[in-house]
Design a protein around this motif. Structure first.
Motif: not given
Length: 152
Positions: A112-141
């Motif tokens: 288990w890890v702790k994360v903010p309930r509301e994503p930061t802009q950096k998290m949002i950017d990482a999500h978009m990058d992850g979706m392009v690079k490898g899909g949902a699991m990559t975006a989550y990581r």
């Protein structure tokens, strides 16, 4: 030497697997019940309490979390990382009240890890990058990795 958790897991597995042909003695069953009751009734340790606005999520997204994020995307036609994140957090299993919860970068291997309930802009950017690079699991990581800077 076995920890109490290992003893409990082994004993319960043996008992559940063959309740009528149980290899455990009466004293082993009583000890198992004592350990289980203690684990279930002890209050959460103060060091496991999360700050306001933070939640505990599994280090690896569950199938339900991924499906919830995809369902949001398919129904709303909105690839918003905020909406997907909110659905994934809502679908995340509850962390056991005694589970160690670590910052993402910790090497202790907590589930288990702790994360903010509301994503930061950096998290949002990482999500978009992850979706392009490898899909949902990559975006989550990648979102977890981006959240790491906040959790320390």
């Amino acid at each position: 030497m076995m920890t109490e958790e290992q003893h409990l897991a082994n004993a319960l597995t043996a008992f559940i697997g063959r309740p009528l042909d149980n290899p455990l003695s009466r004293s082993e069953i009583m000890e198992t019940a004592r350990i289980a009751l203690a684990a279930l009734t002890q209050p959460a340790r103060p060091d496991l309490k999360l700050p306001d606005g933070w939640v505990a999520v599994p280090r690896e997204a569950t199938r339900e979390m991924i499906e919830s994020g995809w369902t949001y995307h398919l129904i709303t036609k909105d690839p918003s990382a905020k909406g997907i994140w909110a659905c994934m957090i809502a679908a995340a299993p509850a962390a056991p009240h005694t589970a160690p919860i670590e910052p993402i970068c910790a090497t202790g291997g907590a589930e288990w890890v702790k994360v903010p309930r509301e994503p930061t802009q950096k998290m949002i950017d990482a999500h978009m990058d992850g979706m392009v690079k490898g899909g949902a699991m990559t975006a989550y990581r990648q979102m977890l990795a981006a959240a790491d800077e906040l959790s320390n």
